[in-house]
Write a protein that holds these residues in place. Sequence first.
Motif, PDB file in Angstrom:
ATOM      1  N   PHE A  23       0.827  -1.203   0.000  1.00  0.00           N
ATOM      2  CA  PHE A  23       0.000   0.000   0.000  1.00  0.00           C
ATOM      3  C   PHE A  23       0.865   1.260   0.000  1.00  0.00           C
ATOM      4  O   PHE A  23       0.547   2.255  -0.664  1.00  0.00           O
ATOM      5  N   GLY A  24       1.960   1.214   0.772  1.00  0.00           N
ATOM      6  CA  GLY A  24       2.842   2.371   0.806  1.00  0.00           C
ATOM      7  C   GLY A  24       3.444   2.671  -0.554  1.00  0.00           C
ATOM      8  O   GLY A  24       3.471   3.834  -1.001  1.00  0.00           O
ATOM      9  N   ASN A  25       3.907   1.669  -1.246  1.00  0.00           N
ATOM     10  CA  ASN A  25       4.492   1.869  -2.576  1.00  0.00           C
ATOM     11  C   ASN A  25       3.437   2.313  -3.591  1.00  0.00           C
ATOM     12  O   ASN A  25       3.730   3.088  -4.496  1.00  0.00           O
ATOM     13  N   TYR A  26       2.215   1.799  -3.438  1.00  0.00           N
ATOM     14  CA  TYR A  26       1.151   2.216  -4.357  1.00  0.00           C
ATOM     15  C   TYR A  26       0.818   3.694  -4.159  1.00  0.00           C
ATOM     16  O   TYR A  26       0.736   4.465  -5.132  1.00  0.00           O
ATOM     17  N   LEU A  27       0.650   4.107  -2.907  1.00  0.00           N
ATOM     18  CA  LEU A  27       0.243   5.482  -2.635  1.00  0.00           C
ATOM     19  C   LEU A  27       1.356   6.487  -2.955  1.00  0.00           C
ATOM     20  O   LEU A  27       1.080   7.585  -3.447  1.00  0.00           O
ATOM     21  N   ARG A  28       2.599   6.118  -2.701  1.00  0.00           N
ATOM     22  CA  ARG A  28       3.713   7.045  -2.900  1.00  0.00           C
ATOM     23  C   ARG A  28       4.382   6.903  -4.268  1.00  0.00           C
ATOM     24  O   ARG A  28       5.342   7.601  -4.556  1.00  0.00           O
ATOM     25  N   ARG A  29       3.862   5.956  -5.065  1.00  0.00           N
ATOM     26  CA  ARG A  29       4.448   5.696  -6.383  1.00  0.00           C
ATOM     27  C   ARG A  29       5.945   5.395  -6.254  1.00  0.00           C
ATOM     28  O   ARG A  29       6.781   5.913  -7.006  1.00  0.00           O
ATOM     29  N   GLU A  30       6.272   4.575  -5.271  1.00  0.00           N
ATOM     30  CA  GLU A  30       7.673   4.224  -5.020  1.00  0.00           C
ATOM     31  C   GLU A  30       7.866   2.713  -5.196  1.00  0.00           C
ATOM     32  O   GLU A  30       6.911   1.962  -5.403  1.00  0.00           O
ATOM     33  N   GLU A  31       9.083   2.295  -5.046  1.00  0.00           N
ATOM     34  CA  GLU A  31       9.405   0.873  -5.081  1.00  0.00           C
ATOM     35  C   GLU A  31      10.392   0.542  -3.964  1.00  0.00           C
ATOM     36  O   GLU A  31      11.319  -0.255  -4.127  1.00  0.00           O
ATOM     37  N   ARG A  32      10.152   1.138  -2.796  1.00  0.00           N
ATOM     38  CA  ARG A  32      11.033   0.913  -1.658  1.00  0.00           C
ATOM     39  C   ARG A  32      10.799  -0.484  -1.078  1.00  0.00           C
ATOM     40  O   ARG A  32       9.671  -0.877  -0.796  1.00  0.00           O
TER      41      ARG A  32
END
Length: 807
Positions: A23-32
């Motif tokens: 969910f974090g990567n989806y919302l922030r458009r990241e790949e951490r």
Amino acid sequence: MMGGTLLIGAALLTGLTATVLLFGNYLRREERYLDAVTPLIGVTAGLLSLALAYLTFQFVTTDYANAYVWNNTANYISLFYRITGVYAGNQGSILLWASLTAIVAFWAVVVRGLERRETKLVEGITMGVVTYFAAMLVLDSPFKPISAEFPEMDPGFVPIDGTGLNPLLIDPYMAIHPPIMFVAYALLTMPFAIAVAHFISTVRGEGGLFEAWIGSVTRWLRIAWLFLTAAIVLGSLWSYRVLGWGGIWAWDPVEVAVLIPWLFLTATLHAVMNYRSRSTYATLAPAMTGATLALIVYATAIVRSGVFRSVHSFADGGIGAALLVLLTITSILGIGLPLGYWLLREPETESESSSASQRWITRVNLKHLAVLSIGLLGFVSVWGLTFPVLNTYVTGVEVEVGGQYYNLWSYPIVLGVLLVLGFYMDYDVEGRRRALLSLGIFSLLTVLAALVVPSETWTLSNVDGSDALLYRLVGNASALSILPPAAYVCLTVIKRTLELVPGNPNRNFQLKQVGITMIHVAFALLVVTVTFSYLFTAQSSLVVADADREATIEGSAVHEVPDSNYAVQVSDYRSYQRPEDPNVEDMALSSGQIASRGQELHETRRPVYGTATQINAGPDATVIQLDNSGVWIGVMNASQTELGIAEGDQVVGVGTVMWDFLPELPQSDGVVVTDAASVGPVSNPPAALDQTRVDGTAVGLNVYQNGEQIAHGTAGQEQYLQQDGMEVRDVLVDRGLAHDTYVIAAVDDGTVSLTVKQIPLMTVMRLSVGVLLLGMLLVIVFDPAHGLARLWPRVTRQQNATETTSD
């Protein structure tokens, strides 16, 4: 016990971590930390599967230190049904569901990966469901120690035997039915996640993803439908064999609960097949897909909550608030979110609306009508289940909705579904005008057939003047009314297949169309066979006095069954108990086990066995040393002569373990204090150690029809002594081509009361079910657009080469 709970706790931790990262990567458009997500999902699936395997191991080894094992199995139960006990209760079922859902999530992430942004959202929702299940299991663990069940007992207390499995579950069909059902439930989690992600993405202005995922959605739904249908069929066969009433469906609350998601899933499949990103199904198809899981949770709550009194409900207590919370969450996401989007979206332009309504008889509108009709059938079932609960909460008065409600409301809808289906298939081949003519003819034939009532047996229900108008109209209709619509479907479906298949060079397309034909023809046949099977089941009864004596006479009397062409002869009569050859070691502790557990058994009542190696008789008691150990049996107020026990005998006794009880006897550590009635030789153990769990009676029967023997077998009953004396029937079923002969026996002290039933069309019903499932399997594999064959490059290349050669 802690090991199993730790496995689930670790799964909760890894699942929650994966969910947060997704969910974090989806919302922030990241790949951490995205590289860690797939391993985390795999570990979660592995931990839950390992926990399930560990629980299964505890059932196999009858580890009664686990309260859940103690509650759902016993020593006398065979290995196969010990495994059945794993999912006989709430916690084990949720663990099975969670493990399967985690495996589905892991499979999806391995196949599709996490490169695309919407994939993170879909996988995050799926893992959210898995994580919620894991949290439920941490709060209500299937690995709870027995000390939690019996807090008043001393630490280390472990029962020697379990309470036993629900007797109704001791059947092969019911052993297979729940796992297949939960496979279907787990598979439906993925399309639910795709649909919810679609609406979240749409609301956020990022564009929906349903069109790009339509192939995956279709495959998940179809495979889930296959498993769900198979599970319902197995459950019906179970009720036919075990409940002893001679039917496969009784509109029991649990039966209705399972039917609701099946009906809705069937409608959803038709909606998804008509999905286009710019069509009216652009909202409806994903909305229906998202609602499936909420209905699954609703059905599960009914089956396992204990709210409804049902012979099918095989959990003892309520599922708890956790399942109600899950129902709320899935309803908000799967129903509330699509509904909110539909209400708040921009309205269609006038030109779009007017152009869509210029011609109301179209293939698309016919599919609308089919989806609506199937949905209406589902609503009839939902309301029949929900109304009694609402009425009880509002008025405090309990009401029961019986089979008449479901039959009389569902029947006209089923007729409509068949006519619409036939019209759609005909319209697809013959065109609008000729199809309308055929529809008119078969509709008229349906109405006329409803008026032809050869006898009262042919009417759908017994109604009177005080019943509602619909009940009187439908109840007085003839069962012949089902034949024209069913024939209409079979004729038009076959005609459509013969039109489409021969001229198409694509072998996959041909096989898919054959599968579609099999599904719809089998459905029509099932409707007919179920209707006629119930209406025309005939039964007669007789009582055979002194059946136990007749069974010993060669060539005993043949008894005519009144009002039938049947006759019955008693060929055998026997009583039995289970376990048949009880082993004292399964019920008692050895002297070594008593010695090793020491003080923890002090002042607890325990059975013990061993070899009498020394016997000391005193004025007030006789003490017997076991196995040259420090463990003795102390028999109060009894002499050695009265006991009849000598040194070297195998002895068993039940009494209170007292530690340091005889200080004057230096070689004694613990004494099992008992009386003469509670001690005896192992070959004839005392009544206090009675291991009998089941009293059964089997009656051998020869069944004759018109003077010819048609069946030979046993019928009888079993009484489960330590489970409130519950009785289970063992019926004799002779499967004939035209009908089944079904014999129920009630036994009382040598007298046998027999009920003989003639149940028509059961073989046709079984064949129809097989054709239905096989048809869906063909569609799943060979659909040119979304079939599994497309995912197998080697198979596809071979298929293309064959098609090129044939061209």
